[in-house]
Write an enzyme that holds these catalytic residues in place. Structure first.
Site, PDB file in Angstrom:
ATOM      1  N   HIS A 179      59.859  42.330  22.152  1.00  0.00           N
ATOM      2  CA  HIS A 179      59.874  43.259  22.683  1.00  0.00           C
ATOM      3  C   HIS A 179      60.868  43.402  23.673  1.00  0.00           C
ATOM      4  O   HIS A 179      61.319  43.829  24.408  1.00  0.00           O
ATOM      5  CB  HIS A 179      58.721  44.065  24.108  1.00  0.00           C
ATOM      6  CG  HIS A 179      57.793  44.330  23.488  1.00  0.00           C
ATOM      7  ND1 HIS A 179      56.072  44.085  23.903  1.00  0.00           N
ATOM      8  CD2 HIS A 179      57.099  44.874  22.131  1.00  0.00           C
ATOM      9  CE1 HIS A 179      55.098  44.681  23.129  1.00  0.00           C
ATOM     10  NE2 HIS A 179      55.901  44.890  21.913  1.00  0.00           N
ATOM     11  N   ARG A 240      44.886  41.800  21.015  1.00  0.00           N
ATOM     12  CA  ARG A 240      44.950  41.002  21.196  1.00  0.00           C
ATOM     13  C   ARG A 240      44.635  40.349  22.901  1.00  0.00           C
ATOM     14  O   ARG A 240      44.772  40.402  23.647  1.00  0.00           O
ATOM     15  CB  ARG A 240      46.307  40.360  21.240  1.00  0.00           C
ATOM     16  CG  ARG A 240      47.299  40.369  19.939  1.00  0.00           C
ATOM     17  CD  ARG A 240      48.574  39.887  19.704  1.00  0.00           C
ATOM     18  NE  ARG A 240      48.939  41.104  19.512  1.00  0.00           N
ATOM     19  CZ  ARG A 240      50.828  41.792  19.650  1.00  0.00           C
ATOM     20  NH1 ARG A 240      51.328  40.683  20.091  1.00  0.00           N
ATOM     21  NH2 ARG A 240      50.770  43.127  19.273  1.00  0.00           N
ATOM     22  N   ARG A 283      43.907  56.066  25.342  1.00  0.00           N
ATOM     23  CA  ARG A 283      43.314  56.849  25.271  1.00  0.00           C
ATOM     24  C   ARG A 283      41.897  57.296  24.640  1.00  0.00           C
ATOM     25  O   ARG A 283      41.023  57.551  25.855  1.00  0.00           O
ATOM     26  CB  ARG A 283      44.458  58.060  24.219  1.00  0.00           C
ATOM     27  CG  ARG A 283      44.930  59.128  24.867  1.00  0.00           C
ATOM     28  CD  ARG A 283      46.191  59.662  23.710  1.00  0.00           C
ATOM     29  NE  ARG A 283      46.920  58.500  22.128  1.00  0.00           N
ATOM     30  CZ  ARG A 283      46.886  58.718  21.372  1.00  0.00           C
ATOM     31  NH1 ARG A 283      47.727  59.653  21.370  1.00  0.00           N
ATOM     32  NH2 ARG A 283      47.632  57.709  20.721  1.00  0.00           N
TER      33      ARG A 283
HETATM   34  P1  ADP Z   1      52.936  49.569  19.435  1.00  0.00           P
HETATM   35  O1  ADP Z   1      53.016  48.821  20.627  1.00  0.00           O
HETATM   36  O2  ADP Z   1      52.148  49.963  18.666  1.00  0.00           O
HETATM   37  O3  ADP Z   1      54.407  51.085  19.094  1.00  0.00           O
HETATM   38  P2  ADP Z   1      52.873  52.593  21.323  1.00  0.00           P
HETATM   39  O4  ADP Z   1      54.054  52.198  22.196  1.00  0.00           O
HETATM   40  O5  ADP Z   1      53.119  53.715  20.688  1.00  0.00           O
HETATM   41  O6  ADP Z   1      51.999  51.473  20.443  1.00  0.00           O
HETATM   42  O7  ADP Z   1      51.683  52.676  22.388  1.00  0.00           O
HETATM   43  C1  ADP Z   1      50.230  53.116  21.642  1.00  0.00           C
HETATM   44  C2  ADP Z   1      49.227  52.842  23.317  1.00  0.00           C
HETATM   45  O8  ADP Z   1      49.581  53.880  23.801  1.00  0.00           O
HETATM   46  C3  ADP Z   1      48.046  53.023  22.467  1.00  0.00           C
HETATM   47  O9  ADP Z   1      47.272  52.469  22.564  1.00  0.00           O
HETATM   48  C4  ADP Z   1      47.688  54.705  22.637  1.00  0.00           C
HETATM   49  O10 ADP Z   1      46.792  54.904  23.477  1.00  0.00           O
HETATM   50  C5  ADP Z   1      48.552  55.002  24.187  1.00  0.00           C
HETATM   51  N1  ADP Z   1      49.174  56.367  25.055  1.00  0.00           N
HETATM   52  C6  ADP Z   1      49.635  56.647  24.045  1.00  0.00           C
HETATM   53  N2  ADP Z   1      49.456  58.553  24.571  1.00  0.00           N
HETATM   54  C7  ADP Z   1      49.042  58.284  25.529  1.00  0.00           C
HETATM   55  C8  ADP Z   1      48.316  58.987  26.876  1.00  0.00           C
HETATM   56  N3  ADP Z   1      49.071  60.191  27.052  1.00  0.00           N
HETATM   57  N4  ADP Z   1      47.829  58.470  27.630  1.00  0.00           N
HETATM   58  C9  ADP Z   1      47.346  57.015  27.638  1.00  0.00           C
HETATM   59  N5  ADP Z   1      47.248  56.416  26.708  1.00  0.00           N
HETATM   60  C10 ADP Z   1      48.490  56.658  25.597  1.00  0.00           C
END
Ligand code: ADP
Length: 395
Positions: A179, A240, A283
Site C-alpha cells: 500500500h 485475511r 458495509r
Molecule cells: P480495495 O482494498 O479492494 O481497493 P476499497 O478501498 O475499495 O477496497 O475498500 C472496500 C471496503 O470499503 C469494503 O469493505 C466496503 O464495504 C468498504 N466501504 C465502502 N463504502 C463504505 C461505507 N459507506 N461504509 C462502510 N464501508 C464502506
C-alpha cells in the site's frame, strides 16, 4: 497545449483494472475493469463520461492479452490515444531492488522477475500486463510503480524479523510493507491540508480497504508499517487474518490440514468474513451489526480494536505527530469504524468531532477531531494519480 493522459494498468491474476488519468486535473477520463480471466464469463466493463458499458471477452486465448487489445481499440474509438503519453503499471513487489518508480526496460523486467519469488501470485500477473502493454503500445514509454518502494526507508529495527539473520541473508525474509503508493499519496495531501512541508511532517496513515495497513511516516518517509513479508500480516482485513501466532499453523498442520488449506483459510476465509461467518464487506458487517448479528459485532470489535492498538504502538516511532490519516474504502466512508477507533485513543487526547466525522465521507476530506486537540483526518486515496504522475515525471 493538449492534455497529457497516462494509461494506468493494474494487472492481477484474474483481472485487469485500468484508467486513463488526466495528469493535470487528476481525474480519471476513463476507468474500467477486465475480470474473471480464465473463466467462461470473462468480461470487461468501463465508465466513460458517466456512462457504463460491459462486454464479454470472447477470445479463448490469453485473457490478459485479449483485454489489453480491447483496451487499445477502446481508447482509439474514444479518441484518447493521441493524448496518452505513457503507460504506468502497478507492480506489487519490488523487493529491495526498487526504492522508487522506474522506466520499464528489458533489465527492469528481469529485475522484477528476480524478486518474483517474494510475490508468486502478484508479480507474474503484473508482468503479464506489462508484456501485453509493451506489445500493444510499442512506441510509448512505460513505467513500473511498486507497492513496496515507499517503505524501503524503514530502518533495520522495523524491517528485521525476530528470526535467524541468515534467513534474511539467504532468502531476503524481512518486512517489506505494501500500500506504499496510497500511504505516500495521502501523507502528501495531509501535509498540504495542514500547510506543512512534507519533509517536516509526521503522520500515522491508516489505509482500511479490503486489504488494510497502517504506516508511520516521519518527516515524509515511511519508518514502519503493519504489512510484512507478505500482505497477510498486520491488521485483520476483509478475508485475511492479519497477525496470528505462527503456532496456529503448526497446530492445524498436525491436525491434518494441508498447507494449501491453511493458507487458503488465512488469506481468503478469515478477517471480516471468517470472524462474522457472514461477509468480507465492511458495509455488510455494519448493517448486520445494526440488526444484532453476533458474528458481525465481534468482527467489528476485533477489527477496530486491532487498528487502534497498531496506531498507539506506533507512537514509539515519532517525536511529534501531525495527524492520523484515515483512507481506503472503509477509512474514507465508515463513520462508526472511525468513531470506535478514535474512542480507543482517548488517553492520547483524541476527541471525535461528530459533525466533522459525518461530513468527511463519500470523497470529502477533512479533519474529524475537535479543534485544539490532536488531529485525525480523512483523505481519499488516489493510487492511480500517483502512478500517472510518476509515469509523467520519469519520461
Ligand atoms: P480495495 O482494498 O479492494 O481497493 P476499497 O478501498 O475499495 O477496497 O475498500 C472496500 C471496503 O470499503 C469494503 O469493505 C466496503 O464495504 C468498504 N466501504 C465502502 N463504502 C463504505 C461505507 N459507506 N461504509 C462502510 N464501508 C464502506
Amino acid at each position: 497545449m493538449a492534455n497529457k493522459f497516462v494509461l494506468v494498468i493494474n494487472s492481477g491474476s484474474s483481472s485487469l483494472k485500468f484508467a486513463v488519468i488526466d495528469t493535470i486535473s487528476g481525474e480519471a477520463v476513463l476507468s474500467g475493469l477486465g475480470e474473471c480471466f480464465g473463466l467462461e464469463d470473462s468480461r470487461m466493463s468501463w465508465k466513460y463520461q458517466g456512462e457504463k458499458k460491459e462486454v464479454a471477452i470472447t477470445d479463448e486465448g490469453n485473457h490478459h492479452q485479449a483485454a489489453i487489445s480491447m483496451l487499445v481499440d477502446l481508447v482509439n474509438e474514444l479518441g484518447l490515444t493521441e493524448n496518452i503519453v505513457s503507460v504506468g503499471h502497478r507492480v506489487v513487489h519490488g523487493g529491495e531492488t526498487f526504492t522508487k518508480s522506474v522506466l520499464i526496460t528489458e533489465q527492469t523486467i528481469k529485475d522484477i522477475e528476480a524478486v518474483q519469488d517474494l510475490a508468486p501470485l502478484h508479480n507474474p500477473a503484473n508482468l503479464l500486463g506489462i508484456r501485453a502493454a509493451l506489445e500493444a503500445f510499442p512506441s510509448l514509454p512505460q513505467v513500473a510503480v511498486f507497492d513496496t518502494a515507499f517503505h524501503q526507508t524503514m530502518p533495520a529495527k522495523a524491517f528485521t524479523g525476530g528470526i535467524a539473520h541468515e534467513l534474511y541473508e539467504k532468502y531476503a525474509i524481512r518486512r517489506y510493507g505494501f500500500h506504499g503508493t496510497s500511504h505516500f499519496y495521502v501523507s502528501r495531501e495531509a501535509a498540504k491540508m495542514l500547510d506543512k512541508p512534507i519533509d517536516k511532517a509526521s503522520f500515522i496513515s491508516v489505509h482500511l480497504g479490503n486489504g488494510a495497513s497502517v504506516c508511520v511516516i516521519k518527516d515524509g518517509q515511511s519508518v514502519d508499517t503493519s504489512m510484512g513479508f507478505t500482505p497477510l500480516a498486520g491488521l485483520m482485513m476483509g478475508t485475511r487474518s492479519g497477525d496470528l501466532d505462527p503456532g496456529v499453523i503448526e497446530f492445524l498442520l498436525k491436525k491434518g490440514w494441508t498447507q494449501d488449506e491453511v493458507f487458503d483459510t488465512l488469506n481468503k476465509k478469515s478477517g471480516f468474513l471468517g470472524v462474522s461467518g457472514l461477509t468480507s464487506d465492511a458495509r455488510g458487517i455494519l448493517d448486520a451489526m445494526e440488526e444484532g448479528h453476533e458474528g458481525a459485532t465481534l468482527a467489528f470489535e476485533v477489527f477496530t480494536y486491532r487498528v487502534a492498538k497498531f496506531i498507539s504502538s506506533y507512537m514509539v516511532c515519532l517525536d511529534s505527530l501531525d495527524g492520523i490519516i484515515f483512507t481506503g474504502g472503509i477509512g474514507e466512508n465508515s463513520l462508526p469504524i472511525r468513531s470506535k477507533i478514535l474512542g480507543y485513543l482517548k488517553l492520547l487526547g483524541y476527541k471525535e468531532d461528530k459533525a466533522a466525522n459525518e461530513a468527511a465521507r463519500f470523497g470529502a476530506s477533512g479533519i474529524i477531531t475537535e479543534d485544539g486537540g490532536p488531529i485525525a483526518m480523512v483523505i481519499p486515496t488516489n493510487e492511480e494519480l500517483v502512478i500517472a504522475q510518476d509515469a509523467v515525471s520519469l519520461i
